[in-house]
Scaffold this active site. Structure first.
Site, PDB file in Angstrom:
ATOM      1  N   TYR A 221       0.841  -1.198   0.000  1.00  0.00           N
ATOM      2  CA  TYR A 221       0.000   0.000   0.000  1.00  0.00           C
ATOM      3  C   TYR A 221       0.878   1.250   0.000  1.00  0.00           C
ATOM      4  O   TYR A 221       1.868   1.333   0.736  1.00  0.00           O
ATOM      5  CB  TYR A 221      -0.934   0.001   1.202  1.00  0.00           C
ATOM      6  CG  TYR A 221      -2.004  -1.064   1.122  1.00  0.00           C
ATOM      7  CD1 TYR A 221      -3.101  -0.897   0.279  1.00  0.00           C
ATOM      8  CD2 TYR A 221      -1.904  -2.237   1.855  1.00  0.00           C
ATOM      9  CE1 TYR A 221      -4.083  -1.870   0.183  1.00  0.00           C
ATOM     10  CE2 TYR A 221      -2.874  -3.225   1.767  1.00  0.00           C
ATOM     11  CZ  TYR A 221      -3.959  -3.033   0.928  1.00  0.00           C
ATOM     12  OH  TYR A 221      -4.928  -4.011   0.831  1.00  0.00           O
TER      13      TYR A 221
ATOM     14  N   ALA B 132     -11.262   0.092  -4.183  1.00  0.00           N
ATOM     15  CA  ALA B 132     -10.269   0.822  -3.394  1.00  0.00           C
ATOM     16  C   ALA B 132      -9.018   0.013  -3.112  1.00  0.00           C
ATOM     17  O   ALA B 132      -8.056   0.536  -2.558  1.00  0.00           O
ATOM     18  CB  ALA B 132     -10.898   1.276  -2.070  1.00  0.00           C
ATOM     19  N   ASP B 133      -8.999  -1.267  -3.479  1.00  0.00           N
ATOM     20  CA  ASP B 133      -7.864  -2.132  -3.145  1.00  0.00           C
ATOM     21  C   ASP B 133      -6.909  -2.318  -4.321  1.00  0.00           C
ATOM     22  O   ASP B 133      -6.212  -3.323  -4.398  1.00  0.00           O
ATOM     23  CB  ASP B 133      -8.367  -3.495  -2.663  1.00  0.00           C
ATOM     24  CG  ASP B 133      -7.325  -4.225  -1.819  1.00  0.00           C
ATOM     25  OD1 ASP B 133      -6.665  -3.567  -0.994  1.00  0.00           O
ATOM     26  OD2 ASP B 133      -7.175  -5.457  -1.988  1.00  0.00           O
ATOM     27  N   ALA B 134      -6.861  -1.356  -5.233  1.00  0.00           N
ATOM     28  CA  ALA B 134      -5.967  -1.444  -6.391  1.00  0.00           C
ATOM     29  C   ALA B 134      -4.574  -0.972  -5.999  1.00  0.00           C
ATOM     30  O   ALA B 134      -4.172   0.156  -6.279  1.00  0.00           O
ATOM     31  CB  ALA B 134      -6.521  -0.615  -7.549  1.00  0.00           C
TER      32      ALA B 134
END
Length: 435
Positions: free
Chosen positions: A272, A314-316
């Site tokens: 992240y 949102a988890d790209a």
């Protein structure tokens, strides 16, 4: 019977000693050797033969060919990036009887079939001939048994003959299809599909991912083909592996790939951007440096960024984008793991990689898009046009994609709701760049 099978698998994992080294094979040749010294330090060195071959590529953009060995700090992002993550990693380690923090031991147990073209085998062990495959077909009961087992043994770790690995924190297992039916590969056989069961604590993930992937394809983005299925009211997704290619005689060849974290020498625990992982600026710069046709792939990445914002994926993060090294040269791989995470209030709504220093659709405005344009080194008029075009495509195709998935075993209410949400968010996204 079921419990005894699990116990036997765990015992088997503990009984097998870890190899002192692993040869890294690529398409029938040894690329180099991965080893762990007596202090537990990982290291990799290219083989002299591979270095002498002008046509032999580097393993990774982060590991250029050189005769000097690579240290753990240098090679761990690539090799550690082949392994499952977070809770999946710990569960695999427990099933195999090894330490969850020991990359080498996990690769020794799982490295027979990984993402990309590689196989990691003990010295002296050769890859199995391409024709020597005898997959094990799973009937309905066998498929249910494996779906149940995945909750405690991700990747079916420890099952006899299986040495399979995939990155990621979601439960999954590589499989093959035989006349359309799911089968477990024989030892060393290249897998062709990824089986992803639904996530119990997040209702409708099979329907969600099947819809979002299908919508991306309808909007003109390159994605890995997916097929939702169900067995005894249990849903799962079959994802075709883009890093595999079948020849006319049915033989399957592995194609090399690496995710953006591997290419940028970033450890998977830092995938992240808020934790030091890749930013969108880093991703666009990587494609310009590595891709054979960077102008084409930069535009594909731009479309992916816009689409993810619209559908609320949102988890790209950096491990959800990859570079494919096939006969067309290094290029952005088809998209995968696309999920409307905003459908689940328990998950963070903030994008894994900020867009113009904004992390949600509600926060986006023209100033944010201008900042993103500067980061990506792209013109704002181009971005404005693609936002409008992708937004219109989502609005046009959302309902038809959802309707095409409404079949027995899948939740029609989930599909309708996510399709409606995607169309609403598309209209909102189109407004942000004009504000």
């Amino acid at each position: 019977m079921h419990l005894r099978h699990h116990a036997a698998a765990r015992t088997q994992g503990k009984a097998n000693p870890v190899s002192p080294a692993l040869d890294v094979w690529w398409d029938g040749a040894v690329v180099g050797r991965l080893a762990q010294d007596r202090h537990g330090e990982l290291g990799f060195v290219y083989s002299p033969d591979w270095l002498q071959r002008e046509d032999a590529p580097a393993l990774s953009a982060s590991l250029p060919k050189r005769p000097e060995p690579y240290s753990r700090r240098e090679c761990r992002p690539f090799f550690g990036g082949l392994l499952p993550e977070e809770g999946q990693r710990q569960a695999v380690a427990r099933a195999l009887g090894v330490s969850g923090g020991n990359d080498f031991a996990l690769l020794d147990k799982l490295g027979g079939d990984v993402a990309g073209a590689l196989q990691l085998l003990p010295p002296g062990e050769l890859p199995r001939p391409a024709g020597a495959v005898h997959p094990r077909l799973l009937d309905e009961a066998g498929l249910m048994d494996r779906l149940d087992a995945l909750s405690t043994r991700p990747l079916l770790a420890g099952e006899e003959g299986l040495r399979l690995s995939l990155a990621g924190s979601q439960t999954k297992v590589p499989v093959v299809l035989v006349d359309g039916e799911v089968a477990l590969p024989s030892p060393g056989q290249p897998t062709t599909h990824i089986l992803k069961p639904s996530i119990p604590r997040f209702p409708g993930t099979t329907e969600n991912e099947a819809f979002v992937m299908g919508l991306a394809a309808a909007a003109g983005l390159a994605v890995a083909p997916v097929e939702p299925r169900s067995v005894r009211h249990r849903t799962f997704l079959l994802v075709s592996r883009y890093d595999r290619a079948a020849s006319a005689d049915g033989r399957v060849r592995r194609i090399h790939q690496e995710d953006f974290c591997q290419a940028l020498a970033i450890n998977p625990e830092r995938k992240y951007s808020a934790e030091g992982g890749p930013t969108l600026k880093d991703c666009f710069a990587l494609l310009r440096r590595v891709a054979l046709r960077p102008a084409v792939d930069v535009l594909k990445l731009l479309d992916a960024v816009i689409f993810n914002l619209i559908v609320g994926n949102a988890d790209a993060h950096g491990k959800n984008f990859s570079i494919l090294y096939d006969e067309d040269g290094p290029r952005l791989a088809p998209l995968y793991d696309l999920l409307a995470t905003v459908a689940y209030p328990e998950l963070s709504p903030g994008m894994a990689m900020k867009i113009g220093r904004r992390s949600t659709l509600d926060a986006m405005d023209r100033r944010a898009w201008a900042a993103f344009a500067a980061d990506a080194t792209l013109g704002l008029p181009l971005i404005r046009r693609r936002v409008a075009e992708i937004g219109e495509a989502v609005k046009t195709h959302a309902a038809e994609v959802a309707n095409g998935l409404m079949e027995p075993g899948l939740d029609a209410n989930v599909l309708s709701w996510i399709a409606e949400m995607a169309a609403i968010r598309a209209s909102r996204c189109m407004l942000t760049i004009r504000q």
